[in-house]
Design a protein around this motif. Structure first.
Motif, PDB file in Angstrom:
ATOM      1  N   ARG A 184     -57.439 -40.492  78.783  1.00 47.43           N
ATOM      2  CA  ARG A 184     -56.070 -40.800  78.365  1.00 47.43           C
ATOM      3  C   ARG A 184     -56.093 -41.626  77.063  1.00 47.43           C
ATOM      4  NH1 ARG A 184     -52.050 -41.953  82.198  1.00 47.43           N
ATOM      5  NH2 ARG A 184     -53.684 -42.655  83.602  1.00 47.43           N
ATOM      6  N   THR A 185     -57.023 -42.595  77.021  1.00 49.49           N
ATOM      7  CA  THR A 185     -57.142 -43.420  75.814  1.00 49.49           C
ATOM      8  C   THR A 185     -57.508 -42.547  74.610  1.00 49.49           C
ATOM      9  OG1 THR A 185     -57.930 -45.172  77.239  1.00 49.49           O
ATOM     10  CG2 THR A 185     -58.284 -45.483  74.889  1.00 49.49           C
ATOM     11  N   ALA A 186     -58.436 -41.612  74.842  1.00 51.46           N
ATOM     12  CA  ALA A 186     -58.848 -40.730  73.736  1.00 51.46           C
ATOM     13  C   ALA A 186     -57.680 -39.879  73.251  1.00 51.46           C
ATOM     14  CB  ALA A 186     -60.005 -39.845  74.185  1.00 51.46           C
ATOM     15  N   VAL A 187     -56.890 -39.330  74.197  1.00 50.56           N
ATOM     16  CA  VAL A 187     -55.738 -38.496  73.819  1.00 50.56           C
ATOM     17  C   VAL A 187     -54.701 -39.356  73.095  1.00 50.56           C
ATOM     18  CG1 VAL A 187     -53.833 -37.065  74.706  1.00 50.56           C
ATOM     19  CG2 VAL A 187     -56.109 -36.848  75.704  1.00 50.56           C
ATOM     20  N   TYR A 188     -54.521 -40.595  73.601  1.00 51.77           N
ATOM     21  CA  TYR A 188     -53.564 -41.518  72.983  1.00 51.77           C
ATOM     22  C   TYR A 188     -53.924 -41.759  71.513  1.00 51.77           C
ATOM     23  CZ  TYR A 188     -51.143 -45.926  72.023  1.00 51.77           C
ATOM     24  OH  TYR A 188     -50.358 -46.903  71.456  1.00 51.77           O
ATOM     25  N   TYR A 189     -55.212 -42.101  71.258  1.00 52.97           N
ATOM     26  CA  TYR A 189     -55.608 -42.404  69.882  1.00 52.97           C
ATOM     27  C   TYR A 189     -55.587 -41.164  68.989  1.00 52.97           C
ATOM     28  CZ  TYR A 189     -56.490 -47.281  70.811  1.00 52.97           C
ATOM     29  OH  TYR A 189     -56.313 -48.606  71.096  1.00 52.97           O
ATOM     30  N   ASP A 190     -55.863 -40.039  69.610  1.00 54.99           N
ATOM     31  CA  ASP A 190     -55.815 -38.792  68.855  1.00 54.99           C
ATOM     32  C   ASP A 190     -54.378 -38.537  68.365  1.00 54.99           C
ATOM     33  OD1 ASP A 190     -56.904 -36.360  67.882  1.00 54.99           O
ATOM     34  OD2 ASP A 190     -55.952 -35.299  69.547  1.00 54.99           O
ATOM     35  N   LEU A 191     -53.427 -38.722  69.286  1.00 56.80           N
ATOM     36  CA  LEU A 191     -52.007 -38.530  68.928  1.00 56.80           C
ATOM     37  C   LEU A 191     -51.551 -39.579  67.918  1.00 56.80           C
ATOM     38  CD1 LEU A 191     -49.810 -37.683  72.046  1.00 56.80           C
ATOM     39  CD2 LEU A 191     -49.698 -36.634  69.793  1.00 56.80           C
ATOM     40  N   LEU A 192     -52.026 -40.811  68.139  1.00 58.11           N
ATOM     41  CA  LEU A 192     -51.648 -41.900  67.242  1.00 58.11           C
ATOM     42  C   LEU A 192     -52.126 -41.604  65.815  1.00 58.11           C
ATOM     43  CD1 LEU A 192     -50.308 -44.723  67.545  1.00 58.11           C
ATOM     44  CD2 LEU A 192     -52.609 -45.674  67.619  1.00 58.11           C
ATOM     45  N   GLU A 193     -53.335 -41.092  65.713  1.00 61.89           N
ATOM     46  CA  GLU A 193     -53.897 -40.769  64.402  1.00 61.89           C
ATOM     47  C   GLU A 193     -53.088 -39.650  63.743  1.00 61.89           C
ATOM     48  OE1 GLU A 193     -58.116 -40.002  64.430  1.00 61.89           O
ATOM     49  OE2 GLU A 193     -57.986 -39.249  62.371  1.00 61.89           O
ATOM     50  N   LYS A 194     -52.765 -38.610  64.544  1.00 62.86           N
ATOM     51  CA  LYS A 194     -51.957 -37.513  63.998  1.00 62.86           C
ATOM     52  C   LYS A 194     -50.597 -38.019  63.554  1.00 62.86           C
ATOM     53  CE  LYS A 194     -53.784 -33.640  66.690  1.00 62.86           C
ATOM     54  NZ  LYS A 194     -53.567 -32.957  67.970  1.00 62.86           N
TER      55      LYS A 194
END
Lengths: 485, 449
Positions: A167-177
């Motif tokens: 979840r953290t990885a998906v969160y940061y991925d979305l945040l970066e996008k």
């Protein structure tokens, strides 16, 4: 001295003879003046697609190829973000990402090791209508790959620690996008177009991920990850019989279940122009997205739409680019595209422009739209657009990954032969009249317009063509409405 | 007078030879039948153009690559940015092709095109339906023969690049440190300056600078044309002859002097970047030439350390110890030079120090303990898939052939090459790691305040 004179005479003779000899060659340099006329398009022999199903409903599509010892495998679970519950957008995304986070005997790290050991690469893409898993690996590890995939689809463990880390990885991925104006402006366009529709759930932001529990994920998985809701597309050096027996070996124990799933109704197009603005202070350029809902890909009118899109903004030699960038020099790029969903398509225009010319750019875009909705496109332009669409088709299926992606999209969106075996014929039948009949009825003059840019420079420009602008932040949260006097 | 006589005699011999050849340049051909994808290499003896053709009839497509052996290493001090400017200029029209016409012809036929420039090469490529091949050859030959270089398009290209530099600087606060790091790691102007050039140099470039650069490097004897796809080799060679044969050969280009042999000393420097939100560092090692035997082993070491989520550094720095915000790295080749580069962004200075220790400890492990057969096999399999992917379809294949030729002047058999990588043993890994990953590293620390 006499010898030298004779040499001179011989030399002159040879120089003259060379001029005579080479003059046809020199005149041939005329070929450089104009481009050669191409031969007719070569015949495209589409690869054969074989099909079979297991008794539990798992559908297998196999494209035998033997050029390189690599296999491309696509798994399509026919439930995407639109299947997430209303109060839990993002659930389909987290579920898809969870299945590789641990199975009965292996942790997520061990799965990563196993994937990489077979020269593999696993990626996940969540569409509003389906969830797509792409897996490429070395041919000699076919058995190991199928076994691993079957375990992920049948026995994921959903351990809390692994899910939290994912979840953290998906969160940061979305945040970066979300720091990319193209990403959040496009998301805002879809959010506005799909207001009150199931597809809106796919426009979630990173903040919603914290609401999703391990139990929600397990439940979504239980209800949707079923063989009778899944397709597998494979290309590599094998035939349907080999794939059938291997699939039976690994997937037979996967149990079917009635799926409570139906195609979402077609969303209504935007009837009145709406402008959304996203503030990006100090941005050096402004991002414009403009679009509306049109017919789904299964509609026969999709072929004139493809041709129209090509004329308007399909490639850099299309009208939008030539006008906004080359002629007016407003934009770094300008293009249009069609995005397919099961129950509709979205036609959109995208431009990256200088902030001070946002209004002029939008007015030019409307002029280009009017040129195709108010009068017929000349046949020459139509033929060139068709030439691109026909010529470009084989380029879209050259790699194994491209080929399986194309077939996967066709199967997931229920597209049939019209888009595969008959694609050429359908494009060839399009003419100016057909495009005009379609274009004049499309809702292109009442789009949603999203602009992301520096408010100090951009905001006041909207007053020239609209009375109010809805303001959003980068996450898609509505902040208020700005009214012009 | 004697001089004149000798000159006339030479000219006479030349004319006689030309008339004997009947106006057609001689072409040397070399077939590579035992390759995983058979190809044939040709050389036009009249102008030195190298051509590589490979037939692949799986789809009615063809990929055309024209690669020039020129990049930023060919720039002189005060004239940086010329190579990248030239790449841009190649799309701005030639004697018979208007600005945008190149793109327009390729797009209208359904094709795609692009270009790339690195420190040591500039590559132009197109992927088109195979009926468009002669048009691509027409376009490529016209810009090789007679590029349109005038004050207006030079200025336009300069402005576009200046804008690109400014955007890149705004988007990537660490760009400045990566440029400084290259200067330290290569310790030579030609190899170490930024490929995109400096803004000041770019502004001062003249039309004559651009013309000189074009005439010096964009010549057939400095290029390789590689074509892969649905072609008839004989007919394609005839077409190439038609379009490229009369382009005159240019002056031979002397090789760029290589940096002094790798210095056996470590360098540590720090750089203040106020715009960067987090500290970090660049770490680099000087490696053997890409054509050396050690380079096979170094390529596998790159996979063991840095490629994939199960690589040693990824696992330790990101998953296990959570020391970094960003980790990038890999082996970089610039002509005959190779370097291992690692770039890390950390939360704070404490993490920077811990991270460095962790990297050195991983290198130490690699130097002192045998890697397991399984881990080595995993690295080899990942390498193998990437290597095979290089020649899986027409464009990667055409690029692979052109780039291999440019870097080695010959095309090595990929099947034999793969064997060399697959034969690497745990002992080789220890030996090579000890040879190249000693204390002679280059470190550039990034400070934020």
């Amino acid at each position: 001295m006499k010898v030298k004179n004779r040499q001179t005479i011989i030399l002159i003779f040879f120089l003259l003879s060379q001029i005579v000899l080479y003059s046809p060659l020199l005149s041939q340099e005329r070929f450089r003046k104009t481009p050669p006329i191409p031969e007719p398009f070569p015949i495209l022999q589409l690869p054969e697609i074989q099909h079979t199903s297991l008794y539990n409903g798992l559908s297998l599509w196999v494209i035998p190829q033997n050029d390189v010892p690599i296999i491309s495998l696509k798994i399509i679970v026919l439930s995407g973000e639109s299947s997430s519950p209303e109060n839990l957008p993002g659930l389909a995304t987290l579920t898809a990402n969870s299945i590789s986070q641990g199975v009965s005997d292996f942790s997520s790290s061990e799965i990563e090791e196993m994937v990489e050991f077979i020269g593999g690469n696993l990626s996940i893409e969540i569409h509003p209508d389906y969830s797509l898993f792409s897996f490429t690996f070395l041919e000699e590890y076919f058995d190991q790959a199928l076994e691993l995939v079957s375990r992920m689809l049948i026995q994921p463990t959903f351990i809390r620690r692994e899910i939290d880390s994912m979840r953290t990885a998906v969160y940061y991925d979305l945040l970066e996008k979300s720091s990319d104006a193209d990403f959040f402006a496009k998301r805002q366009l879809l959010q506005s177009l799909f207001d009150n529709h199931a597809y809106k759930k796919s426009t979630f932001n990173e903040d919603v991920l914290k609401n999703i529990t391990q139990k929600d994920i397990a439940s979504f998985f239980y209800n949707h990850y079923r063989p009778n809701n899944t397709l597998i597309v494979l290309t590599g050096n094998f035939n349907i019989n080999t794939v059938f027996s291997e699939a039976r070996r690994f997937f037979t124990r996967w149990q079917r279940r009635e799926i409570n799933h139906s195609t979402p109704p077609s969303p209504e197009p935007q009837e009145n122009m709406k402008v959304c603005f996203i503030e990006t202070p100090g941005a050096k350029d402004a991002t414009i997205y403009l679009g509306n809902i049109v017919m789904p890909a299964t509609d026969p009118d999709i072929f004139p739409l493809l041709v129209m899109n090509q004329v308007l903004g399909g490639t850099p030699n299309s009208r939008l680019f030539m006008n906004l960038r080359e002629s007016k020099q407003y934009a770094y790029n300008a293009s249009s595209e069609i995005e397919f969903y099961e129950s509709c398509s979205v036609f959109s225009i995208h431009a990256k422009v200088r902030p001070e010319v946002v209004e002029s750019s939008i007015l030019e875009i409307f002029k280009d739209i009017e040129l195709i909705t108010n009068k017929k496109i000349p046949s020459f332009d139509i033929e060139q657009a068709k030439s691109y669409l026909i010529g470009n088709f084989p380029l879209q299926i050259e790699t194994y990954n491209d080929l399986t992606s194309k077939v996967a999209e066709h199967k997931a969106l229920n597209l049939e032969d019209e888009h595969w075996n008959k694609y050429y014929e359908n494009i060839m039948l399009i003419n100016s009249e057909k495009v005009f009949e379609l274009a004049k009825n499309l809702p292109l003059m009442t789009p949603v317009i999203v602009v992301a840019g520096d408010g100090d420079i951009v905001l006041n420009q909207f007053g020239a063509f609209i009375k109010e602008v809805d303001i959003y932040n980068k996450k898609g949260i509505y902040l208020g409405t700005y009214k012009f006097d | 007078m004697n001089e004149l006589f000798r000159y006339k005699t030479k000219l006479l011999i030349l004319c006689l030879s030309l008339s004997l050849l009947g106006g057609r340049a001689h072409v040397d051909a070399q077939e590579k039948k035992d390759f995983p994808f058979p190809c044939t290499q040709y050389k036009f003896n009249n102008n030195g153009l190298h051509v590589i053709l490979s037939e692949d009839h799986s789809l009615p497509l063809v990929s055309v690559v024209v690669a020039y052996r020129v990049g930023s290493i060919n720039e002189e001090p005060g004239k940086t940015g010329l190579a990248y400017l030239m790449e841009n200029m190649m799309f701005m029209g030639s004697e018979n092709v208007n600005r945008m016409q190149h793109m327009s012809i390729i797009n209208r036929g359904g094709g795609e095109l692009n270009a790339t420039m690195t420190e040591d090469k500039t590559i132009f490529f197109q992927r088109v339906p195979s009926n468009q091949l002669s048009r691509v050859l027409w376009l490529e030959s016209d810009r090789m023969k007679s590029l349109q270089i005038d004050a207006s398009n030079v200025e336009q290209a300069k402005q576009a690049i200046l804008e690109e530099i400014s955007l890149r600087k705004a988007r990537d606060p660490y760009l400045q440190s990566s440029w400084r790091f290259d200067q330290l790691l290569y310790a030579n102007f030609a190899f170490g300056h930024p490929a995109i050039g400096s803004e000041d140099d770019l502004k001062n470039l003249t039309v004559q600078d651009v013309r000189d650069f074009y005439e010096r490097f964009y010549i057939p004897n400095n290029a390789v044309l590689s074509i892969v796809g649905n072609i008839d080799r004989k007919k394609t060679l005839e077409d190439i002859r038609k379009y490229f044969e009369t382009i005159p050969e240019g002056e031979p280009i002397p090789p760029v002097p290589l940096p002094k042999s790798p210095e056996k000393k470590s360098i540590v420097e720090s750089l203040q970047i106020p715009l960067a939100q987090s500290p970090g560092f660049h770490l680099g090692y000087r490696l053997s030439s890409p054509s050396s035997d050690d380079f096979y082993v170094l390529s596998i070491i790159e996979y063991i350390l840095l490629r994939g989520k199960s690589s040693r550094l990824y696992k330790r720095l990101i998953k296990r110890e959570k020391l970094v915000l960003q980790l990038n790295g890999g082996i970089e080749k610039r002509q005959d030079q190779a370097r291992l580069k690692i770039f890390v962004v950390n939360n704070n200075q404490f993490m920077v120090q811990r991270c460095k220790k962790a990297i050195f400890s991983e290198l130490h492990k690699l130097k002192t303990s045998f890697i397991s057969e399984e881990e080595l096999k995993k690295a080899k399999n990942m390498f193998l898939k990437d290597y095979i992917s290089q020649y899986s379809t027409s464009l990667p294949k055409a690029l692979f052939l052109a780039e291999t030729f440019l870097s080695r002047n010959i095309i090595l058999n990929p099947a034999e090459e793969i064997e060399k990588y697959m034969a690497i043993t745990p002992k080789d890994i220890i030996g090579v790691t000890n040879r190249y990953f000693g204390i002679e590293s280059v470190i550039l620390d990034i400070k934020t305040e």
